[in-house]
Structures are given as C-alpha cells and as structure tokens.
Design an enzyme around this catalytic site. Structure first.
Site, PDB file in Angstrom:
ATOM      1  N   HIS A  52     119.864  81.221 141.326  1.00  0.00           N
ATOM      2  CA  HIS A  52     119.051  80.031 141.021  1.00  0.00           C
ATOM      3  C   HIS A  52     118.613  79.407 142.335  1.00  0.00           C
ATOM      4  O   HIS A  52     119.361  78.686 142.987  1.00  0.00           O
ATOM      5  CB  HIS A  52     119.893  79.054 140.190  1.00  0.00           C
ATOM      6  CG  HIS A  52     119.136  77.866 139.686  1.00  0.00           C
ATOM      7  ND1 HIS A  52     119.531  77.135 138.586  1.00  0.00           N
ATOM      8  CD2 HIS A  52     117.997  77.259 140.121  1.00  0.00           C
ATOM      9  CE1 HIS A  52     118.698  76.152 138.376  1.00  0.00           C
ATOM     10  NE2 HIS A  52     117.747  76.198 139.312  1.00  0.00           N
ATOM     11  N   ALA A 128     113.743  66.986 137.989  1.00  0.00           N
ATOM     12  CA  ALA A 128     112.557  67.070 138.849  1.00  0.00           C
ATOM     13  C   ALA A 128     111.521  68.031 138.272  1.00  0.00           C
ATOM     14  O   ALA A 128     110.988  68.898 138.967  1.00  0.00           O
ATOM     15  CB  ALA A 128     112.962  67.498 140.252  1.00  0.00           C
ATOM     16  N   ASN A 207     124.898  68.725 135.681  1.00  0.00           N
ATOM     17  CA  ASN A 207     123.622  68.120 136.074  1.00  0.00           C
ATOM     18  C   ASN A 207     122.571  68.352 135.005  1.00  0.00           C
ATOM     19  O   ASN A 207     122.459  69.442 134.452  1.00  0.00           O
ATOM     20  CB  ASN A 207     123.145  68.679 137.413  1.00  0.00           C
ATOM     21  CG  ASN A 207     124.090  68.320 138.549  1.00  0.00           C
ATOM     22  OD1 ASN A 207     124.721  69.176 139.140  1.00  0.00           O
ATOM     23  ND2 ASN A 207     124.208  67.044 138.845  1.00  0.00           N
ATOM     24  N   ASP A 236     127.296  71.204 146.909  1.00  0.00           N
ATOM     25  CA  ASP A 236     126.739  70.622 148.133  1.00  0.00           C
ATOM     26  C   ASP A 236     127.309  69.247 148.455  1.00  0.00           C
ATOM     27  O   ASP A 236     126.905  68.628 149.442  1.00  0.00           O
ATOM     28  CB  ASP A 236     125.213  70.549 148.051  1.00  0.00           C
ATOM     29  CG  ASP A 236     124.726  69.640 146.920  1.00  0.00           C
ATOM     30  OD1 ASP A 236     125.551  69.186 146.101  1.00  0.00           O
ATOM     31  OD2 ASP A 236     123.495  69.407 146.837  1.00  0.00           O
ATOM     32  N   ASP A 262     120.166  76.152 143.991  1.00  0.00           N
ATOM     33  CA  ASP A 262     119.075  75.359 143.411  1.00  0.00           C
ATOM     34  C   ASP A 262     118.206  74.805 144.543  1.00  0.00           C
ATOM     35  O   ASP A 262     117.687  73.694 144.473  1.00  0.00           O
ATOM     36  CB  ASP A 262     119.618  74.228 142.536  1.00  0.00           C
ATOM     37  CG  ASP A 262     118.551  73.588 141.638  1.00  0.00           C
ATOM     38  OD1 ASP A 262     117.470  74.193 141.464  1.00  0.00           O
ATOM     39  OD2 ASP A 262     118.787  72.476 141.124  1.00  0.00           O
ATOM     40  N   ALA A 297     116.116  66.294 143.314  1.00  0.00           N
ATOM     41  CA  ALA A 297     115.106  67.351 143.139  1.00  0.00           C
ATOM     42  C   ALA A 297     115.576  68.636 143.790  1.00  0.00           C
ATOM     43  O   ALA A 297     115.139  69.008 144.879  1.00  0.00           O
ATOM     44  CB  ALA A 297     113.768  66.897 143.728  1.00  0.00           C
TER      45      ALA A 297
END
Length: 375
Positions: A52, A128, A207, A236, A262, A297
């Site tokens: 992803h 986003a 998320n 992250d 992502d 985003a």
C-alpha cells in the site's frame, strides 16, 4: 557471499550467518570465485514488501511512467524491493487509463501490481479522498478496473456496507483479487458478512473506520478476530498510538500483520506542498495533512523507518518485524515462492542494517541498489 551477520531466517536468527548469492538468486552454496563481503556486526533481513504505497521522491503512482519509476526507485533506496502501486480516488476513466499504464510497468517487473484505494469508499470515512468522486461499489465498475489492470490488479479497498459492497467482495474473491475493507463506516456485523464473502485485508486498521466500542465494536473487532484477515498498520508514530499497535499484534498475532507506508509524494523528500490525486496536501514536520480540512493524507514513511521503529520503540522481536515487513505481505501477494524470506532459490532481495537498525545496504535480485556502507 555475505558473512558474519545476524541473519533472520524463517526458523529464527542465526548469529554469524552467511548468505550466498548466485546471479539473481539466493543459493545454498557460494558460487565458484564468489566475492566475500564481511558484514559482521550487522543484520541481514529479507527485502521489504509494501502492498500500500501512493508514491515518493516527489512523484506519485497517478503520474507518468517516469514519475512512477521515480517513486519506485525512491522506496528501493529504503529497502522496499517489492512494491504494489496504489491509486487514489479519481474519475473512473482516469483510473482505467492509469491502470493500463501501471500494468505495463508490472509486466516489466518494476512493480508487483496495482492497488485501487477508492473510489468505492464511504464518504463518512473518506480521509484524503475527494468526496465528489466517491461512488458505491457497483460490481460492474469493480470488474472494469480489474479488467483494465490486465491481470495485475492485486487489491481493491472498499466499504462493504455500501450498496453493492458485499457482491463486489464476492466478485473480487472469484477473480483472485484481494478485497480489502477500509475507509468504511461498517458495523461489526456488516464487516463479518464481508469477511465471510471473501475479504481478507484490513486497509490501515484503525484509520478511516469507527473506533472500537464496547457496545458497537465495529470493524476493528471483526477484522482483528478473524484468522482469515491480514491487518495493515502504518507504523510511523502518527497514525497509531503504540498501544494500538500492540493491541493489533496481540490479537492478530505476528503472522497476520503487514506494515505498510501508505506513502505519498513527500516520502524521501521532506516538507512542502504536494498533490494527492486532486487534493492539495501540506507536509509539516513529516506529517501530511489536507490543506482543506486537515485530515491526515497518507504518510511520508519509508519501510526502513517502520522497521527501526518496530524494534527500537515498539520493542517487537526482530522476527516479528521481518514477518510484518516481508513474509506476510509476500504471502498475501501469492509470491512467497520468490520473495519474503532469505532461503535458497528465492530472489536475492535483502536489506543490510547496522546494530542500531539503520539501513546500510539494499540488494534487489542480486544487484546492489545501495552498496554496503561498512566501517
């Protein structure tokens, strides 16, 4: 012949191990006249597999072939030797056109396939993605995207509670394409129905979906509890609290977690203004947010950073981090016979890390992408 490292194998960690490479493959014995590289004090782990990823290096997978290759090469420099290119919500005609372009690069071996994130997602959990371009997951339109990818569609993220959602999951299962549940407002019961219909991945768990509630457990509980589902996590430090990551590993187990980036254009570049599909993004201190509305985003993450955080901050065993970054996503893609672990006969995809888990070398199919940086 790479010698002296701590080598992470499917059976565990071998101290002072060695890995022999002949051509593009790992081999059981060193070829005649092999160069020996002493990497004592380092770790050797399999190349990372990202299922992803929207871009990096200032370029996205919604761009031109040159921009796509820029993004691919950016992530290779950070240890991602196998990458699935993710699109974002856009007009169907543009997605079909982009699928054709990406399929050509898949045929050339630059990417491992295509992941369509949107447009079949919930406006309640759009993140986003442009709400004006969202649509219900009509199986005919889902099939249109799969056909446009010419056999290289790997995964489609959708909100199964929308009209046509469960039927689309069934179609994808029949076609051999991963149906991923994400950007969803589904209930627990609706998510269970989608899993029973064939959904096998949770798109960035936690998320863009309802939180875990004690009376309304929602999709999180359904996705964590079912052994058929692999859960994506963005490690992250922004998308997830450390306790949420530990919760996922505790309930899903190390065999059902896939770390993803992502990532968007800013990965490997830095702060500034970028575009994610048709939406403008501001990246500040490494965190990407929409200029309008402020939603997160994507990320600026690279998988070497996700690995280091997993073992130094989250205190995961190195073997668990390797599973989440390599073995599990390789299995999802049906590529475990070629990638995902350091075993004879597989592609010589490997990452060299120092004792502090900083990246010091990357090999892809037997060639150094990042030459060993040794003392």
């Amino acid at each position: 012949m790479l010698t002296g490292a701590k080598v992470v194998l499917p059976t565990g960690v071998v101290e002072g191990g060695q890995v022999a490479v002949d051509g593009r493959r790992i081999t059981g014995t060193a070829p005649a006249g092999a160069e020996t590289v002493d990497v004592t004090g380092h770790w050797l782990v399999p190349g990372f597999v990202d299922i992803h990823n929207h871009g990096g290096g200032g370029a996205s997978f919604s761009g031109t072939p040159e921009q796509i290759l820029t993004a691919v090469r950016t992530h290779r420099l950070h240890g991602t030797t196998t990458l699935v290119a993710s699109t974002v919500t856009d007009e169907m005609d543009l997605l079909v056109r982009q699928a054709g372009l990406l399929s050509e690069l898949a045929e050339q071996g630059e990417i491992a396939g295509i992941h369509f994130e949107g447009p079949f997602i919930s406006p309640c959990r759009k993140g986003a993605h442009s709400e004006a371009l969202l649509r219900d997951p009509d199986p005919a339109e889902v099939r249109k995207l799969v056909d446009a990818a010419r056999g290289h569609a790997r995964m489609i993220t959708l909100a199964a509670e929308l009209p046509g959602g469960v039927d689309s999951v069934r179609l994808l299962a029949e076609l051999g394409v991963i149906a991923a549940i994400g950007h969803t407002d589904a209930t627990y019961e609706q998510t269970v129905e989608a899993i029973d219909a064939g959904a096998t991945v949770a798109t960035h768990l936690f998320n863009a979906m309802p939180g875990l509630g004690h009376r309304a457990p929602g999709p999180v509980a359904a996705l964590l509890e079912d052994e058929r589902v692999t859960v994506e996590l963005i490690n992250d430090g922004t998308h997830l609290h450390a306790a949420a990551l530990q919760l996922a590993f505790h309930h899903a187990g190390a065999g059902r977690v896939a770390f993803i980036t992502d990532a968007m254009d800013a990965a490997g570049i830095g702060d500034g203004r970028y575009m994610l599909g048709p939406l403008e993004v501001e990246v500040s201190e490494g965190v990407a947010r929409l200029v309008q509305g402020g939603s997160i985003a994507g990320s600026t993450l690279t998988l070497d950073r996700a690995f280091k955080r997993a073992v130094t901050v989250d205190r995961l065993p190195v073997e668990h981090a390797v599973a989440a970054l390599s073995a599990n996503p390789a299995r999802l893609l049906g590529m475990s016979d070629r990638i995902g672990s350091l075993e004879p006969g597989k592609d010589a995809d490997l990452v060299l890390l120092d004792a502090a888990f900083d990246l010091k070398g990357v090999m892809r199919q037997g060639e150094w992408v990042v030459a060993p940086q040794l003392p």
